[in-house]
Enzyme design. Structure first.
Site, PDB file in Angstrom:
ATOM      1  N   ASP A 132     -13.821   3.569   7.538  1.00  0.00           N
ATOM      2  CA  ASP A 132     -12.897   3.861   5.949  1.00  0.00           C
ATOM      3  C   ASP A 132     -13.919   2.162   5.943  1.00  0.00           C
ATOM      4  O   ASP A 132     -12.476   1.116   5.110  1.00  0.00           O
ATOM      5  CB  ASP A 132     -11.726   3.389   6.492  1.00  0.00           C
ATOM      6  CG  ASP A 132     -10.899   3.725   5.560  1.00  0.00           C
ATOM      7  OD1 ASP A 132     -11.482   4.046   4.431  1.00  0.00           O
ATOM      8  OD2 ASP A 132     -10.158   2.579   5.383  1.00  0.00           O
TER       9      ASP A 132
ATOM     10  N   VAL B 245       2.051  -4.571   4.140  1.00  0.00           N
ATOM     11  CA  VAL B 245       1.279  -5.775   4.598  1.00  0.00           C
ATOM     12  C   VAL B 245       2.164  -6.775   4.561  1.00  0.00           C
ATOM     13  O   VAL B 245       2.503  -6.689   3.815  1.00  0.00           O
ATOM     14  CB  VAL B 245       0.292  -5.643   4.964  1.00  0.00           C
ATOM     15  CG1 VAL B 245      -0.249  -7.115   5.171  1.00  0.00           C
ATOM     16  CG2 VAL B 245      -0.976  -4.822   5.496  1.00  0.00           C
TER      17      VAL B 245
ATOM     18  N   GLY C 178       1.005  -1.488  -0.240  1.00  0.00           N
ATOM     19  CA  GLY C 178      -0.511  -0.060  -0.235  1.00  0.00           C
ATOM     20  C   GLY C 178       1.016   1.246  -0.341  1.00  0.00           C
ATOM     21  O   GLY C 178       2.035   0.890   0.216  1.00  0.00           O
TER      22      GLY C 178
ATOM     23  N   ASP D 238      -8.286  -3.269   8.881  1.00  0.00           N
ATOM     24  CA  ASP D 238      -8.154  -1.967   8.497  1.00  0.00           C
ATOM     25  C   ASP D 238      -8.771  -0.795   9.447  1.00  0.00           C
ATOM     26  O   ASP D 238      -9.053   0.183   8.505  1.00  0.00           O
ATOM     27  CB  ASP D 238      -7.381  -1.657   7.076  1.00  0.00           C
ATOM     28  CG  ASP D 238      -7.103  -0.508   6.866  1.00  0.00           C
ATOM     29  OD1 ASP D 238      -5.904   0.161   7.348  1.00  0.00           O
ATOM     30  OD2 ASP D 238      -7.238   0.343   5.735  1.00  0.00           O
TER      31      ASP D 238
HETATM   32  N1  LIG Z   1      -4.488  -9.368   9.736  1.00  0.00           N
HETATM   33  C1  LIG Z   1      -4.716  -9.585   8.119  1.00  0.00           C
HETATM   34  N2  LIG Z   1      -4.659 -11.320   7.423  1.00  0.00           N
HETATM   35  C2  LIG Z   1      -4.084 -11.022   6.323  1.00  0.00           C
HETATM   36  N3  LIG Z   1      -4.395 -10.134   5.455  1.00  0.00           N
HETATM   37  C3  LIG Z   1      -4.195  -8.898   5.079  1.00  0.00           C
HETATM   38  C4  LIG Z   1      -4.047  -8.958   7.329  1.00  0.00           C
HETATM   39  N4  LIG Z   1      -3.843  -7.638   7.491  1.00  0.00           N
HETATM   40  C5  LIG Z   1      -4.270  -6.641   5.623  1.00  0.00           C
HETATM   41  N5  LIG Z   1      -4.325  -7.737   4.870  1.00  0.00           N
HETATM   42  C6  LIG Z   1      -4.386  -7.277   3.898  1.00  0.00           C
HETATM   43  O1  LIG Z   1      -3.508  -6.508   3.391  1.00  0.00           O
HETATM   44  C7  LIG Z   1      -4.231  -4.996   2.699  1.00  0.00           C
HETATM   45  C8  LIG Z   1      -4.222  -4.189   3.789  1.00  0.00           C
HETATM   46  O2  LIG Z   1      -4.237  -3.784   4.865  1.00  0.00           O
HETATM   47  P1  LIG Z   1      -4.783  -2.784   5.364  1.00  0.00           P
HETATM   48  O3  LIG Z   1      -4.899  -2.676   6.648  1.00  0.00           O
HETATM   49  O4  LIG Z   1      -6.577  -2.094   4.488  1.00  0.00           O
HETATM   50  O5  LIG Z   1      -3.929  -1.700   4.818  1.00  0.00           O
HETATM   51  P2  LIG Z   1      -4.185  -0.199   3.946  1.00  0.00           P
HETATM   52  O6  LIG Z   1      -3.687   0.938   4.839  1.00  0.00           O
HETATM   53  O7  LIG Z   1      -2.906  -0.158   2.663  1.00  0.00           O
HETATM   54  O8  LIG Z   1      -5.553  -0.385   3.302  1.00  0.00           O
HETATM   55  C9  LIG Z   1      -5.582  -6.357   2.370  1.00  0.00           C
HETATM   56  O9  LIG Z   1      -6.112  -5.832   1.817  1.00  0.00           O
HETATM   57  C10 LIG Z   1      -5.087  -7.534   2.738  1.00  0.00           C
HETATM   58  O10 LIG Z   1      -5.538  -8.133   1.399  1.00  0.00           O
HETATM   59 MG   LIG Z   2      -7.494  -1.121   3.281  1.00  0.00          MG
END
Ligand SMILES: Nc1ncnc2c1ncn2[C@@H]1O[C@H](COP(=O)(O)OP(=O)(O)O)[C@@H](O)[C@H]1O
Ligand SMILES: [Mg+2]
Length: 235
Positions: A171, A48, A43, A188
């Protein structure tokens, strides 16, 4: 990461700044994970990773210190009563953002939602439960549910549980809901705010409308007005 071999250091030195490397090393030496395996999401604001921990896996979210979204973080934090005293210092804001996501995940879990269990945080790094099997659970956007009505109910029930606990995700969309074996896992939580914060009513409206619009596209009829009224009454 973060075995102490030179190869690993070389690999990650190009990806992270020295500060972030130290934070990763600290969390790793505290036993929260053994090594970063691969990126799940590169991102703009955060990366992640899947990390190995013994025979299992955890997810590691690294907020970028030089994020372009920084200017958007501060106004969000400032209206959260928990962060009134925060100064507009870029590094501190990113740390608070990380800490807030950790705390928000704990609150959401205690409210009964299925979310990744937060494990640890330090500086701009958050370690949490990994959602998925041999592959990470896909976003709802990429993996529509087989039974949209059931999925929608579970997901919207979670939004309502959170509202009853006095919080709004802030969000929510098909990007921040994972389809984990046909069950929703909301992720998120960095935007989550107490419903008593001034902008929270609009956030709740947007969250509910976003999710209802997605589920409507998949043939699920939802009464978002009634739902919103109920959630705001529960506040
Ligand atoms: N705990 C988790 N386990 C598996 N995949 C995750 C996890 N947290 C995030 N992801 C993956 O990483 C992506 C981005 O995480 P997110 O927390 O939404 O961050 P951002 O702020 O970049 O949107 C998610 O869409 C998902 O695919
Ligand atoms: Mg996200």
């Amino acid at each position: 990461m973060v075995r102490d071999s030179r190869e690993d250091w070389k690999t990650w030195q190009g990806v992270f700044d020295a500060f972030t490397l130290r934070a990763l090393f600290k969390l790793s030496s505290q036993g929260h994970f053994d090594e970063l395996m691969r990126t799940i999401s590169p991102g703009k604001e955060a990366m992640v990773f899947v990390a190995r921990k013994g025979a299992g896996m955890v997810a590691v979210k690294v907020y970028k210190l030089e994020t372009a979204k920084f200017s958007k973080m501060f106004p969000y934090l400032r209206v959260d009563p928990r962060y009134h005293a925060l100064k507009n210092n870029q590094r501190q804001v990113v740390f608070s953002w990380t800490e807030r996501e950790y705390r928000n995940l704990l609150i959401a879990r205690e409210a009964g939602l299925r979310v990744p269990t937060p494990i640890a945080h330090f500086a701009n790094v958050l370690v949490m439960e990994y959602i998925g099997g041999s592959e990470p659970a896909p976003m709802l956007r990429a993996a529509a549910p087989e039974d949209p009505a059931r999925f929608a109910k579970e997901c919207l029930d979670d939004v309502e549980r959170l509202a009853r606990a006095g919080f709004v995700h802030g969000d929510l969309s098909e990007h921040n809901v994972l389809n984990d074996g046909e069950r929703p896992v909301i992720i998120d939580f960095s935007h989550m705010a107490p419903l008593r914060a001034p902008n929270s009513r609009e956030l709740l409206e947007r969250d509910v409308l976003n999710m209802c619009a997605y589920f409507r596209k998949h043939g699920v009829d939802t009464d978002e007005k009634a739902m919103l009224a109920r959630m705001l009454a529960a506040k």
